[in-house]
Scaffold this active site. Sequence first.
Site, PDB file in Angstrom:
ATOM      1  N   ASN A 137      48.154  14.451 -30.805  1.00  0.00           N
ATOM      2  CA  ASN A 137      49.179  14.054 -31.664  1.00  0.00           C
ATOM      3  C   ASN A 137      50.351  13.566 -30.957  1.00  0.00           C
ATOM      4  OD1 ASN A 137      50.780  13.632 -33.704  1.00  0.00           O
ATOM      5  ND2 ASN A 137      51.050  15.665 -34.475  1.00  0.00           N
ATOM      6  N   TRP A 138      50.529  12.187 -30.680  1.00  0.00           N
ATOM      7  CA  TRP A 138      51.708  12.025 -29.819  1.00  0.00           C
ATOM      8  C   TRP A 138      52.917  11.878 -30.563  1.00  0.00           C
ATOM      9  CZ3 TRP A 138      48.935   7.448 -26.697  1.00  0.00           C
ATOM     10  CH2 TRP A 138      48.296   7.942 -25.693  1.00  0.00           C
ATOM     11  N   LYS A 139      52.978  12.080 -31.872  1.00  0.00           N
ATOM     12  CA  LYS A 139      54.373  12.183 -32.665  1.00  0.00           C
ATOM     13  C   LYS A 139      55.201  10.985 -32.302  1.00  0.00           C
ATOM     14  CE  LYS A 139      53.709  17.008 -33.008  1.00  0.00           C
ATOM     15  NZ  LYS A 139      54.537  18.438 -33.094  1.00  0.00           N
ATOM     16  N   GLU A 197      55.185  18.613 -40.021  1.00  0.00           N
ATOM     17  CA  GLU A 197      56.442  17.846 -39.876  1.00  0.00           C
ATOM     18  C   GLU A 197      56.626  17.010 -41.159  1.00  0.00           C
ATOM     19  OE1 GLU A 197      55.990  16.502 -36.066  1.00  0.00           O
ATOM     20  OE2 GLU A 197      56.171  18.444 -35.426  1.00  0.00           O
ATOM     21  N   GLU A 248      47.344  24.689 -38.589  1.00  0.00           N
ATOM     22  CA  GLU A 248      48.512  24.802 -37.611  1.00  0.00           C
ATOM     23  C   GLU A 248      49.555  25.543 -38.052  1.00  0.00           C
ATOM     24  OE1 GLU A 248      48.669  20.953 -35.174  1.00  0.00           O
ATOM     25  OE2 GLU A 248      49.714  20.255 -36.833  1.00  0.00           O
ATOM     26  N   GLY A 274      55.300  23.497 -31.521  1.00  0.00           N
ATOM     27  CA  GLY A 274      56.154  22.881 -30.433  1.00  0.00           C
ATOM     28  C   GLY A 274      57.102  24.219 -30.027  1.00  0.00           C
ATOM     29  N   SER A 306      50.985  24.908 -29.965  1.00  0.00           N
ATOM     30  CA  SER A 306      51.079  25.046 -28.793  1.00  0.00           C
ATOM     31  C   SER A 306      49.815  25.459 -28.046  1.00  0.00           C
ATOM     32  CB  SER A 306      52.072  26.344 -28.531  1.00  0.00           C
ATOM     33  OG  SER A 306      53.565  26.035 -29.206  1.00  0.00           O
ATOM     34  N   GLY A 332      50.121  18.559 -29.500  1.00  0.00           N
ATOM     35  CA  GLY A 332      51.183  17.772 -29.428  1.00  0.00           C
ATOM     36  C   GLY A 332      51.908  17.680 -28.007  1.00  0.00           C
ATOM     37  N   GLY A 333      52.628  18.555 -27.738  1.00  0.00           N
ATOM     38  CA  GLY A 333      53.329  18.531 -26.306  1.00  0.00           C
ATOM     39  C   GLY A 333      52.385  18.441 -25.171  1.00  0.00           C
TER      40      GLY A 333
HETATM   41  P1  PGA Z   1      52.181  21.460 -30.302  1.00  0.00           P
HETATM   42  O1  PGA Z   1      52.063  20.431 -31.636  1.00  0.00           O
HETATM   43  O2  PGA Z   1      50.804  21.361 -29.724  1.00  0.00           O
HETATM   44  O3  PGA Z   1      53.230  20.663 -29.575  1.00  0.00           O
HETATM   45  O4  PGA Z   1      52.514  22.688 -30.842  1.00  0.00           O
HETATM   46  C1  PGA Z   1      50.838  20.629 -32.516  1.00  0.00           C
HETATM   47  C2  PGA Z   1      50.983  19.484 -33.593  1.00  0.00           C
HETATM   48  O5  PGA Z   1      52.319  19.545 -34.319  1.00  0.00           O
HETATM   49  O6  PGA Z   1      50.189  18.831 -34.104  1.00  0.00           O
END
Ligand code: PGA
Length: 247
Positions: free
Chosen positions: A8-10, A94, A165, A171, A210, A231-232
């Site tokens: 998920n590159w946001k 989000e 999640e 994050g 994370s 994400g990250g």
């Molecule tokens: P993260 O994000 O791996 O940076 O915690 C996960 C997500 O929001 O899908």
Amino acid sequence: MAKLLVANWKMNLTHEEIIHFFDELTKKYTHKRQAWIAPQAIHFSLSQSLARPLGVAVGIQNCSSFKNGAYTGEISPFSFKEMGGDFVILGHSERRQLFKESSSMINLKIKAALAAGLKVIYCIGETLGERESQQTFSIVSDQLNQGLSDLGPYINGKNLLLAYEPVWAIGTGKTATADEAQNVHSFIRGELALKFPLLGHGLPLLYGGSMKPENVEKLLAQKDIDGGLVGGAALKATDFLALCGDI
Ligand code: PGA
């Protein structure tokens, strides 16, 4: 089933960075685990052209609940499907927190996306306050009941995935322990089996929050964790390849 890692590159990565990411992925990706990528919608065509030769599915991070019409700025799941889109992430925390999406709004989006022929990753999870006040299971259960209500005619066992999640782990660098995650996943598996007697038990359950190379193996070793929504650690090809078991 091979474990699934969804990036998920946001709202991250430039055109150049995406080309570099796929250059790196092309060198080492072996399909040991399945990889899917969700770029910003504007980068869909670019990502798709680079991902197709690797057999990597490409999706987006949100869509409209409407098919078409006067909805300025929205993306129709039907148009996305027409462009060759594979899946959509819906209900991310989000979107819930910053854009005030409720589970019942998300339910309409899920129905539209499934009707369009897309796969849906439906995200659920509790906040830190909710966890600390022992509400994790009731929150997750409400999100399942509202978000997935009346989906019977739309699902076929292959087009709906769930992502647990915990909001406090997204994050933040704080990951749920493998046991904590497994505990909630097993609860979700049970709820889904009750909700969809024929298909519920087999729906893929991803963990998100994370996930990184240092904790991925422990998380994926859990019985009810079928993959990750990342994400990250999905922004750099080397980290993502490590999650995919290719480094
Ligand atoms: P993260 O994000 O791996 O940076 O915690 C996960 C997500 O929001 O899908």
